[in-house]
Each structure stands twice: as C-alpha cells, then as structure tokens.
Design a protein around this motif. Structure first.
Motif, PDB file in Angstrom:
ATOM      1  N   THR B 161       0.829  -1.212   0.000  1.00 24.42           N
ATOM      2  CA  THR B 161       0.000   0.000   0.000  1.00 24.42           C
ATOM      3  C   THR B 161       0.863   1.261   0.000  1.00 24.42           C
ATOM      4  OG1 THR B 161      -0.231  -0.354   2.371  1.00 24.42           O
ATOM      5  CG2 THR B 161      -2.121  -0.909   1.029  1.00 24.42           C
ATOM      6  N   ALA B 162       2.162   1.112   0.347  1.00 20.14           N
ATOM      7  CA  ALA B 162       3.024   2.291   0.320  1.00 20.14           C
ATOM      8  C   ALA B 162       3.381   2.697  -1.109  1.00 20.14           C
ATOM      9  CB  ALA B 162       4.302   2.034   1.129  1.00 20.14           C
ATOM     10  N   LEU B 163       3.181   1.757  -2.054  1.00 20.84           N
ATOM     11  CA  LEU B 163       3.467   2.094  -3.447  1.00 20.84           C
ATOM     12  C   LEU B 163       2.455   3.114  -3.959  1.00 20.84           C
ATOM     13  CD1 LEU B 163       4.260  -1.077  -5.561  1.00 20.84           C
ATOM     14  CD2 LEU B 163       5.777   0.764  -4.875  1.00 20.84           C
ATOM     15  N   PRO B 164       2.929   4.090  -4.716  1.00 19.61           N
ATOM     16  CA  PRO B 164       1.966   5.030  -5.310  1.00 19.61           C
ATOM     17  C   PRO B 164       1.001   4.262  -6.223  1.00 19.61           C
ATOM     18  CG  PRO B 164       4.233   5.782  -5.624  1.00 19.61           C
ATOM     19  CD  PRO B 164       4.299   4.406  -5.070  1.00 19.61           C
ATOM     20  N   SER B 165      -0.302   4.598  -6.141  1.00 16.74           N
ATOM     21  CA  SER B 165      -1.282   3.805  -6.880  1.00 16.74           C
ATOM     22  C   SER B 165      -1.095   3.976  -8.386  1.00 16.74           C
ATOM     23  CB  SER B 165      -2.696   4.218  -6.474  1.00 16.74           C
ATOM     24  OG  SER B 165      -2.876   5.598  -6.722  1.00 16.74           O
ATOM     25  N   GLY B 166      -0.399   5.029  -8.785  1.00 18.01           N
ATOM     26  CA  GLY B 166      -0.139   5.256 -10.210  1.00 18.01           C
ATOM     27  C   GLY B 166       0.631   4.108 -10.842  1.00 18.01           C
ATOM     28  N   GLN B 167       1.440   3.417 -10.037  1.00 16.72           N
ATOM     29  CA  GLN B 167       2.218   2.297 -10.562  1.00 16.72           C
ATOM     30  C   GLN B 167       1.293   1.214 -11.125  1.00 16.72           C
ATOM     31  OE1 GLN B 167       5.590   1.801 -10.680  1.00 16.72           O
ATOM     32  NE2 GLN B 167       5.908   3.912 -10.010  1.00 16.72           N
ATOM     33  N   ALA B 168       0.338   0.765 -10.257  1.00 15.97           N
ATOM     34  CA  ALA B 168      -0.572  -0.285 -10.711  1.00 15.97           C
ATOM     35  C   ALA B 168      -1.468   0.241 -11.834  1.00 15.97           C
ATOM     36  CB  ALA B 168      -1.413  -0.781  -9.541  1.00 15.97           C
ATOM     37  N   GLU B 169      -1.911   1.492 -11.715  1.00 15.84           N
ATOM     38  CA  GLU B 169      -2.804   2.060 -12.729  1.00 15.84           C
ATOM     39  C   GLU B 169      -2.110   2.125 -14.083  1.00 15.84           C
ATOM     40  OE1 GLU B 169      -3.826   5.728 -10.893  1.00 15.84           O
ATOM     41  OE2 GLU B 169      -5.084   4.751  -9.391  1.00 15.84           O
ATOM     42  N   ALA B 170      -0.831   2.508 -14.062  1.00 14.24           N
ATOM     43  CA  ALA B 170      -0.082   2.571 -15.317  1.00 14.24           C
ATOM     44  C   ALA B 170      -0.027   1.192 -15.956  1.00 14.24           C
ATOM     45  CB  ALA B 170       1.333   3.089 -15.050  1.00 14.24           C
ATOM     46  N   GLY B 171       0.217   0.162 -15.120  1.00 17.41           N
ATOM     47  CA  GLY B 171       0.255  -1.196 -15.647  1.00 17.41           C
ATOM     48  C   GLY B 171      -1.065  -1.586 -16.269  1.00 17.41           C
ATOM     49  N   LEU B 172      -2.164  -1.287 -15.560  1.00 15.75           N
ATOM     50  CA  LEU B 172      -3.486  -1.649 -16.070  1.00 15.75           C
ATOM     51  C   LEU B 172      -3.775  -0.905 -17.375  1.00 15.75           C
ATOM     52  CD1 LEU B 172      -5.534  -1.657 -12.746  1.00 15.75           C
ATOM     53  CD2 LEU B 172      -4.936  -3.630 -14.159  1.00 15.75           C
ATOM     54  N   SER B 173      -3.323   0.345 -17.443  1.00  9.31           N
ATOM     55  CA  SER B 173      -3.676   1.157 -18.615  1.00  9.31           C
ATOM     56  C   SER B 173      -2.941   0.700 -19.868  1.00  9.31           C
ATOM     57  CB  SER B 173      -3.398   2.634 -18.353  1.00  9.31           C
ATOM     58  OG  SER B 173      -2.005   2.843 -18.323  1.00  9.31           O
ATOM     59  N   ILE B 174      -1.790   0.013 -19.695  1.00 10.13           N
ATOM     60  CA  ILE B 174      -1.150  -0.503 -20.922  1.00 10.13           C
ATOM     61  C   ILE B 174      -1.625  -1.915 -21.225  1.00 10.13           C
ATOM     62  CG2 ILE B 174       0.914   0.950 -20.755  1.00 10.13           C
ATOM     63  CD1 ILE B 174       2.378  -1.503 -19.633  1.00 10.13           C
ATOM     64  N   GLY B 175      -2.672  -2.359 -20.524  1.00  9.44           N
ATOM     65  CA  GLY B 175      -3.335  -3.592 -20.906  1.00  9.44           C
ATOM     66  C   GLY B 175      -2.906  -4.839 -20.168  1.00  9.44           C
ATOM     67  N   LEU B 176      -2.117  -4.678 -19.084  1.00 13.74           N
ATOM     68  CA  LEU B 176      -1.767  -5.862 -18.288  1.00 13.74           C
ATOM     69  C   LEU B 176      -2.966  -6.295 -17.464  1.00 13.74           C
ATOM     70  CD1 LEU B 176       1.781  -4.892 -16.932  1.00 13.74           C
ATOM     71  CD2 LEU B 176       1.219  -6.298 -18.912  1.00 13.74           C
ATOM     72  N   SER B 177      -3.039  -7.607 -17.198  1.00 18.43           N
ATOM     73  CA  SER B 177      -4.125  -8.083 -16.336  1.00 18.43           C
ATOM     74  C   SER B 177      -3.745  -7.822 -14.876  1.00 18.43           C
ATOM     75  CB  SER B 177      -4.334  -9.574 -16.553  1.00 18.43           C
ATOM     76  OG  SER B 177      -3.259 -10.289 -16.004  1.00 18.43           O
ATOM     77  N   GLY B 178      -4.730  -7.990 -13.975  1.00 13.80           N
ATOM     78  CA  GLY B 178      -4.472  -7.750 -12.557  1.00 13.80           C
ATOM     79  C   GLY B 178      -3.313  -8.575 -12.028  1.00 13.80           C
ATOM     80  N   GLY B 179      -3.308  -9.864 -12.393  1.00 15.46           N
ATOM     81  CA  GLY B 179      -2.232 -10.736 -11.930  1.00 15.46           C
ATOM     82  C   GLY B 179      -0.884 -10.296 -12.463  1.00 15.46           C
ATOM     83  N   GLN B 180      -0.854  -9.895 -13.743  1.00 17.37           N
ATOM     84  CA  GLN B 180       0.409  -9.444 -14.334  1.00 17.37           C
ATOM     85  C   GLN B 180       0.919  -8.187 -13.645  1.00 17.37           C
ATOM     86  OE1 GLN B 180      -1.067  -9.286 -18.371  1.00 17.37           O
ATOM     87  NE2 GLN B 180       0.388 -10.854 -19.030  1.00 17.37           N
ATOM     88  N   VAL B 181      -0.021  -7.280 -13.328  1.00 19.07           N
ATOM     89  CA  VAL B 181       0.387  -6.050 -12.639  1.00 19.07           C
ATOM     90  C   VAL B 181       1.024  -6.396 -11.296  1.00 19.07           C
ATOM     91  CG1 VAL B 181      -0.493  -4.011 -11.446  1.00 19.07           C
ATOM     92  CG2 VAL B 181      -1.267  -4.529 -13.759  1.00 19.07           C
ATOM     93  N   THR B 182       0.364  -7.322 -10.558  1.00 17.58           N
ATOM     94  CA  THR B 182       0.907  -7.728  -9.261  1.00 17.58           C
ATOM     95  C   THR B 182       2.299  -8.316  -9.414  1.00 17.58           C
ATOM     96  OG1 THR B 182      -1.328  -8.208  -8.511  1.00 17.58           O
ATOM     97  CG2 THR B 182       0.477  -9.140  -7.226  1.00 17.58           C
ATOM     98  N   ARG B 183       2.433  -9.248 -10.384  1.00 18.01           N
ATOM     99  CA  ARG B 183       3.710  -9.957 -10.526  1.00 18.01           C
ATOM    100  C   ARG B 183       4.819  -9.050 -11.054  1.00 18.01           C
ATOM    101  NH1 ARG B 183       0.686 -14.064 -12.339  1.00 18.01           N
ATOM    102  NH2 ARG B 183       1.059 -13.525 -14.501  1.00 18.01           N
ATOM    103  N   ALA B 184       4.510  -8.256 -12.069  1.00 19.68           N
ATOM    104  CA  ALA B 184       5.578  -7.547 -12.773  1.00 19.68           C
ATOM    105  C   ALA B 184       5.837  -6.149 -12.214  1.00 19.68           C
ATOM    106  CB  ALA B 184       5.239  -7.449 -14.262  1.00 19.68           C
TER     107      ALA B 184
END
Lengths: 215, 280
Positions: B161-184
């Motif tokens: 939760t300390a990670l800025p939420s923009g990190q996960a959002e950026a991953g999602l916006s380039i089309g990664l799935s939820g699991g991929q965002v978590t892993r990568a």
C-alpha cells in the motif's frame, strides 16, 4: 466439556485475572520508565543520551524468557530475590519500556520539523513548544504505536508462565495436563486474548479519531 | 535534522556550564550504580574466576554452540516458511474476492493477537489428543510460522500500500491483467521496500525460538538451562546466554538498518510502527 465448567472454570478465570493484572502492571510501568528513557535519549547530557541508547539497544534485543530466567533464577545467586509475580513484572517492564521509548520517539519525530521551528519562531520557549505544538500532535501519532506496545505486553505476559506465574496460558496448559479436554480450553483462552487485543485496538482507534484534526 | 533535535537552542555559556555539571553528576551516578552491582556480585562470591572459566573450555563451548546452531536452524526454518505464507496472506487480504479477503483478514488478526506460547502448547499437548503428534522441532517451528506469518503479512501489506497507486494504474492502462500487474510491477517494488523490515523481523524470530525452553527443544536457551543443571553456575550462564542473544540480534538489526540506508527513501517510511511491537 462439562468437566471444564464444573471443575476448571475457577482456574481459567484465575489465570485470566492474573494475565490482566500482569499486563496492567507491566504496561503502566513501561509507560513511566519508557517516558524516562525517551527523555534520556533526547537530553543534552551526553552520558544520559548514551545510557538511553544502550538501554534501548539492550532491551529491544534481549528475549523475554532469557531476562525472566536471569531475574528469577540468576539474581538469587547474588542475594536478590523477589516473588514470582514481581520477577515477571520487572522483566516485562524493562522490555516494555524500551519499546515504549521507541514508540514515543517515533511519535515525536513524526511531527514535522517545521512545526517546532514555527513555534520557536513565534517566540514560544522550550516548554511552550512542548505544550502547544509538539505534545498535541505527538500524542496523536503515538496512540497506535503505544497500543501495539500494549498488545505486545499482553502477548508476552504468557511467557511469565515459564517461570511459574499462573497466567491464563499456564493454567490452560496445566488443565490439559490433568484432564484431556481437547482444544476447547485453548480456543477459549485464545478467544480471551483476541478480545482483549481487539478492545485495546478499538480503544486506540477511537482515541486517535478523537485527537485527530482535519488539515 | 529530526524534530527532537530542533527542540533545543544551541546552548549558551550558562547552559553549557549546566550541561557540564549534569554530565559529571550523571557519570558519577552511573559509575556508582555499576560499582554497586560489581560489589554485590563480589560479595556473593559470583566473580570467582572458576565460576566463569568454564566458558573458555572447549566442551562447554561446543555444547552451547550446538544450542546456538539449533536456534539458527529453527529461526531459519520459520523464516523460510513464514515469508511465502505471509506474502500469500497479504495478497489475499488485499484481493477483491470477498471470502478470500475475509478469511485472510481473520487469520491475520487472530494470529497477531494470540500468544505464541499458547499456540505452542496447542501443538505440544492439545493436538496430540487427536493423534497429531509431530516432532518436537515442528512443534516449535509450526507455531512460530503461524504467528509470524501474520506479522509478515502486515509488513507486506504495508509495503504494497506504500506504493503510489499510479504504478498499478499505469500497468493496467497498458493492458496488463491484474495478476500481471501484481507480478511484474507491484511485487518487485513492494518487496524491495519491505526487505529491511523483514530482516528486522528475524530478530523477533530468534527471540521466538527461546520458547524451545518451554517445550524442551534443545536450542540455546534450553541448552544453557541443561548446562546449569550440571554446573550450578546459574547467573553466569544466563548472563552470558543473554549477552549472546543481544549481540546476535544487534548484528541482525544493524544489518537491517544498513539495508534500509541502502534502499533509502520509501523503506524508511515503513518504520517499526507499521507492525506490532515484537516484545517477547
């Protein structure tokens, strides 16, 4: 099950009462001693500062059982004896104070430096800064760490059973040595610990809410 | 500069004099207390050389070293088991699945609020009533794993939760799935953040293994207890063992602090307050 409530309920309650008493005494002592140590650690007097640092390094890192054993079975060798409850309380206060000191310091340091500097810039003296600027804000950020210390002390009180203080955990263990009651007694005891910890946590959150200011 | 430092003025001449006097007085008091302790030991005859000499003898040292080795094995085994379990619990608690999240939350909250010794007793004398009777090593390691996995889960969660939420959002916006965002994206960064806290958590694990004293697993604490039954030099043995624990744990926490300064930045913010105090 019946046997549990007819024969051993008294033992369980006595254990619970001992745990509550030990936790309360150790927590109160830790608050007092921890504040003193925290004052030492920020004092301008170098030996006191060093003493405070040494104290925290020592007691944050020593296992409670090890300290309990030194106090209970070691100190009589040099002619210092206390009853078991006092031994347990002394050991727990020594450890708890180190953690309390760190909690207080983290709370003080969580207040932005600019706050203190601003207080001094408007002409408040040392105690003025403490009273009007630092303490009101530090209290707020110290509540949760102090609750954590309380829960830590509550859980560590079970170790007093190792030296023979009949707290809840030891009572449960002894009841099960006398009569095989399965997991019931253990789960009851676990439930008691969880309830106390949750109550403390809830109380802490409410206190934190109460002290919160909207910025 | 920290808040506690900015509280004080630079001392003037009079304040400096007062500080010097206070320094002198406190040094005298500390020395007096230390002298009293030494005197007390001497009067009780506990400073006699033969009472301490055994700790320089090979057989005694080997005996205690074996105990220290068992401590290390138990702590390491608990760490190896608790780390992945803690990570899974953290991911479960942060997941969107309703039941999974609730189960993980209850698990974490329960094992954070139950004394380790009680769980150890469940394995020592509770579960054997149902025919579950593992080796004494596991009766110590499994409870430690259960309890510390809950704490580690909270550390992982704080790191994520300390990670800025923009990190996960950026991953999602380039089309990664939820699991991929978590892993990568999330985990590699979050794990970096929590490494120092995890190393610091090793101190708690080392302390936890002292419960071997209560269940007769021959780690350092129990070993020293066995030794005193033979030599009867209680205070010497227990003081030396306590010193060994303190030195070990100080080394571990200094390593953690060094890691923290290397990974500086985000990890520092987690601090110790993110998780329960490891008293015990």
């Amino acid at each position: 099950m019946d046997q549990l409530f007819t024969t051993y309920l008294g033992d369980l309650l006595a254990g619970l009462w001992m745990t509550v008493r030990l936790t309360a005494v150790a927590f109160a002592g830790s608050l007092v001693l921890g504040t003193v140590v925290a004052a030492f650690r920020v004092s301008p007097v170098a030996p006191l500062r060093a003493l405070g640092r040494f104290y925290v390094e020592l007691f944050v890192n020593i296992p409670l059982i090890s300290l309990l054993v030194v106090v209970t079975f070691g100190l009589p060798d040099v002619g210092v004896t206390f009853d078991l409850f006092t031994c347990a309380a002394i050991s727990m206060v020594l450890l708890g104070a180190a953690f309390t000191c760190e909690a207080i310091r983290s709370g003080v340091n969580a207040v932005p430096v600019g706050q203190v500097e601003a207080g001094r810039a408007v002409g408040l003296d040392f105690f003025g800064v403490l009273r009007h600027v630092l303490f009101p804000q530090a209290f707020r950020s110290v509540v949760q760490p102090i609750v954590n210390v309380f829960i830590g002390i509550l859980l560590s009180s079970s170790l007093a059973g190792v030296i023979g203080v009949k707290d809840l955990t030891l009572q449960v263990s002894e009841i099960n040595n006398k009569a095989a009651l399965g997991l019931t007694t253990y789960l009851l005891a676990a439930f008691a610990y969880i309830v106390i910890a949750l109550l403390a946590g809830g109380l802490g959150s409410r206190l934190e809410q109460r002290l919160k200011v909207l910025r | 500069m920290s808040t506690q430092d900015s509280l004080f003025d630079v001392a003037g001449p009079r304040a400096r004099r007062r500080i010097r006097i206070a320094t002198l007085v406190s040094l005298l008091v500390i020395a007096a207390v230390a002298a009293l302790v030494v005197l007390r030991f001497a009067q009780a005859g506990q400073l006699a050389a033969d009472r301490w000499a055994e700790f320089t003898q090979g057989p005694y040292l080997l005996f205690l070293l074996a105990g220290l080795g068992n401590t290390a094995v138990a702590a390491a085994a608990s760490a190896v088991l608790a780390l992945p379990l803690g990570l899974l619990l953290a991911l479960g608690r942060l997941s969107k699945g309703g039941i999974l999240r609730r189960v993980c939350t209850v698990w974490i909250e329960c094992f954070r609020s139950v004394p380790l010794l009680l769980v150890v007793y469940i394995f020592v004398s509770g579960l054997p009533q149902y025919g579950i009777n593992p080796d004494i090593f596991w009766k110590l390691v499994i409870p430690i794993t259960l309890c510390s996995s809950a704490v580690m889960a909270e550390i992982f969660r704080a790191g994520i939760t300390a990670l800025p939420s923009g990190q996960a959002e950026a991953g999602l916006s380039i089309g990664l799935s939820g699991g991929q965002v978590t892993r990568a994206i999330v985990l590699p960064q979050a794990i970096r953040i929590v490494v120092p806290s995890m190393v610091a958590q090793l101190v708690v694990l080392v302390k936890d293994t002292t419960l071997g004293y209560a269940v007769s697993y021959p780690e350092l604490m129990k070993t020293s207890n066995n030794l005193t039954a033979y030599t009867n030099h209680l205070i010497q043995t227990y003081l030396i063992i306590a010193a060994v624990y303190v030195v070990t744990n100080v080394l571990i926490s200094h390593f953690a602090r060094w890691l923290e300064s290397r990974f500086s930045g985000r990890s520092a913010r987690l601090g110790r307050s993110a998780v329960g105090a490891g008293i015990g």
